[in-house]
Design a protein around this motif. Structure first.
Motif, PDB file in Angstrom:
ATOM      1  N   ASP A 165     -14.939   3.575  -1.719  1.00  0.00           N
ATOM      2  CA  ASP A 165     -14.043   4.297  -0.814  1.00  0.00           C
ATOM      3  C   ASP A 165     -12.783   4.663  -1.593  1.00  0.00           C
ATOM      4  O   ASP A 165     -12.045   3.775  -2.026  1.00  0.00           O
ATOM      5  CB  ASP A 165     -13.692   3.402   0.380  1.00  0.00           C
ATOM      6  CG  ASP A 165     -12.841   4.116   1.420  1.00  0.00           C
ATOM      7  OD1 ASP A 165     -12.449   5.276   1.184  1.00  0.00           O
ATOM      8  OD2 ASP A 165     -12.557   3.496   2.460  1.00  0.00           O
ATOM      9  N   PRO A 166     -12.510   5.955  -1.794  1.00  0.00           N
ATOM     10  CA  PRO A 166     -11.314   6.366  -2.531  1.00  0.00           C
ATOM     11  C   PRO A 166     -10.022   5.799  -1.933  1.00  0.00           C
ATOM     12  O   PRO A 166      -9.049   5.587  -2.648  1.00  0.00           O
ATOM     13  CB  PRO A 166     -11.329   7.890  -2.448  1.00  0.00           C
ATOM     14  CG  PRO A 166     -12.764   8.248  -2.200  1.00  0.00           C
ATOM     15  CD  PRO A 166     -13.321   7.100  -1.401  1.00  0.00           C
ATOM     16  N   GLN A 167     -10.021   5.550  -0.636  1.00  0.00           N
ATOM     17  CA  GLN A 167      -8.827   4.981  -0.011  1.00  0.00           C
ATOM     18  C   GLN A 167      -8.559   3.564  -0.517  1.00  0.00           C
ATOM     19  O   GLN A 167      -7.407   3.134  -0.595  1.00  0.00           O
ATOM     20  CB  GLN A 167      -8.942   5.002   1.504  1.00  0.00           C
ATOM     21  CG  GLN A 167      -8.860   6.400   2.076  1.00  0.00           C
ATOM     22  CD  GLN A 167      -8.979   6.397   3.592  1.00  0.00           C
ATOM     23  OE1 GLN A 167      -9.356   5.397   4.187  1.00  0.00           O
ATOM     24  NE2 GLN A 167      -8.643   7.526   4.190  1.00  0.00           N
ATOM     25  N   ASP A 168      -9.629   2.834  -0.864  1.00  0.00           N
ATOM     26  CA  ASP A 168      -9.452   1.503  -1.437  1.00  0.00           C
ATOM     27  C   ASP A 168      -8.688   1.605  -2.753  1.00  0.00           C
ATOM     28  O   ASP A 168      -7.771   0.818  -3.004  1.00  0.00           O
ATOM     29  CB  ASP A 168     -10.802   0.823  -1.693  1.00  0.00           C
ATOM     30  CG  ASP A 168     -11.486   0.395  -0.413  1.00  0.00           C
ATOM     31  OD1 ASP A 168     -10.799   0.270   0.623  1.00  0.00           O
ATOM     32  OD2 ASP A 168     -12.718   0.192  -0.453  1.00  0.00           O
ATOM     33  N   GLU A 216      -6.676   3.983  -3.637  1.00  0.00           N
ATOM     34  CA  GLU A 216      -5.298   4.378  -3.325  1.00  0.00           C
ATOM     35  C   GLU A 216      -4.476   3.171  -2.885  1.00  0.00           C
ATOM     36  O   GLU A 216      -3.325   3.016  -3.301  1.00  0.00           O
ATOM     37  CB  GLU A 216      -5.285   5.452  -2.236  1.00  0.00           C
ATOM     38  CG  GLU A 216      -5.800   6.802  -2.701  1.00  0.00           C
ATOM     39  CD  GLU A 216      -5.925   7.813  -1.569  1.00  0.00           C
ATOM     40  OE1 GLU A 216      -5.327   7.599  -0.491  1.00  0.00           O
ATOM     41  OE2 GLU A 216      -6.637   8.805  -1.772  1.00  0.00           O
ATOM     42  N   ARG A 217      -5.061   2.316  -2.055  1.00  0.00           N
ATOM     43  CA  ARG A 217      -4.354   1.117  -1.609  1.00  0.00           C
ATOM     44  C   ARG A 217      -4.083   0.176  -2.779  1.00  0.00           C
ATOM     45  O   ARG A 217      -2.987  -0.378  -2.905  1.00  0.00           O
ATOM     46  CB  ARG A 217      -5.149   0.388  -0.522  1.00  0.00           C
ATOM     47  CG  ARG A 217      -5.024   1.018   0.857  1.00  0.00           C
ATOM     48  CD  ARG A 217      -5.589   0.101   1.929  1.00  0.00           C
ATOM     49  NE  ARG A 217      -7.039  -0.043   1.842  1.00  0.00           N
ATOM     50  CZ  ARG A 217      -7.910   0.784   2.401  1.00  0.00           C
ATOM     51  NH1 ARG A 217      -7.489   1.815   3.106  1.00  0.00           N
ATOM     52  NH2 ARG A 217      -9.200   0.590   2.275  1.00  0.00           N
ATOM     53  N   THR A 257      -3.843   1.009  -5.926  1.00  0.00           N
ATOM     54  CA  THR A 257      -2.842   1.648  -6.781  1.00  0.00           C
ATOM     55  C   THR A 257      -1.446   1.501  -6.190  1.00  0.00           C
ATOM     56  O   THR A 257      -0.490   1.170  -6.904  1.00  0.00           O
ATOM     57  CB  THR A 257      -3.179   3.139  -6.988  1.00  0.00           C
ATOM     58  OG1 THR A 257      -4.480   3.239  -7.567  1.00  0.00           O
ATOM     59  CG2 THR A 257      -2.164   3.816  -7.880  1.00  0.00           C
TER      60      THR A 257
END
Length: 138
Positions: free
Chosen positions: A5-8, A10-11, A13
């Motif tokens: 999940d790209p949001q993971d 982002e979180r 980072t």
């Protein structure tokens, strides 16, 4: 297979950036911390910086009356006190900034190892899925 999940990312980072900012803040606070020690009834005084390096050694005129062995012992004792003092002060600054006492280094190493292992496994699974999809397209 674990889905990425790209949001993971982002979180993770964002969290890493927050941690880096806190580390920089902490570093600037620690850079100015000094510890002090004394021996021979205050005739020998030593100041140490956060790195443990000695910054200053002051010998009062009365300290020069000590024989060389006693003077060396007093300087060493005062230096050790200064280093212990700065270590306590640095720990207090870190605990105040981080909001709690620092975790055990082995615990940190274990957690970091687990995170790396998890990321490696996830990456391997993703690469394998990509290879399988390439094979399906042929």
């Amino acid at each position: 297979m674990t889905d990425f999940d790209p949001q993971d990312l982002e979180r993770i980072t964002a969290r890493a950036e927050e941690m880096l900012a806190r580390v920089e803040e902490l570093r600037s606070e620690i850079d100015v911390v000094v510890g002090r020690g004394e021996a021979a009834d205050g005739q020998v005084r030593v100041t140490a910086g956060a790195s443990g390096r000695l910054q200053d050694v002051v010998l009062a005129p009365r300290a020069m009356r000590l024989d060389s062995q006693k003077l060396a012992e007093a300087v060493l004792r005062a230096a050790q006190e200064a280093q212990d003092d700065v270590a306590r002060r640095v720990e207090a600054v870190m605990a105040g900034t981080l909001g709690a006492s620092l975790p055990d280094q082995q615990l940190l190493d274990d957690r970091f190892g687990n995170v790396l292992e998890s990321l490696e496994t996830s990456l391997e699974e993703q690469l394998q899925a990509i290879d399988e999809r390439r094979g399906d397209l042929r």
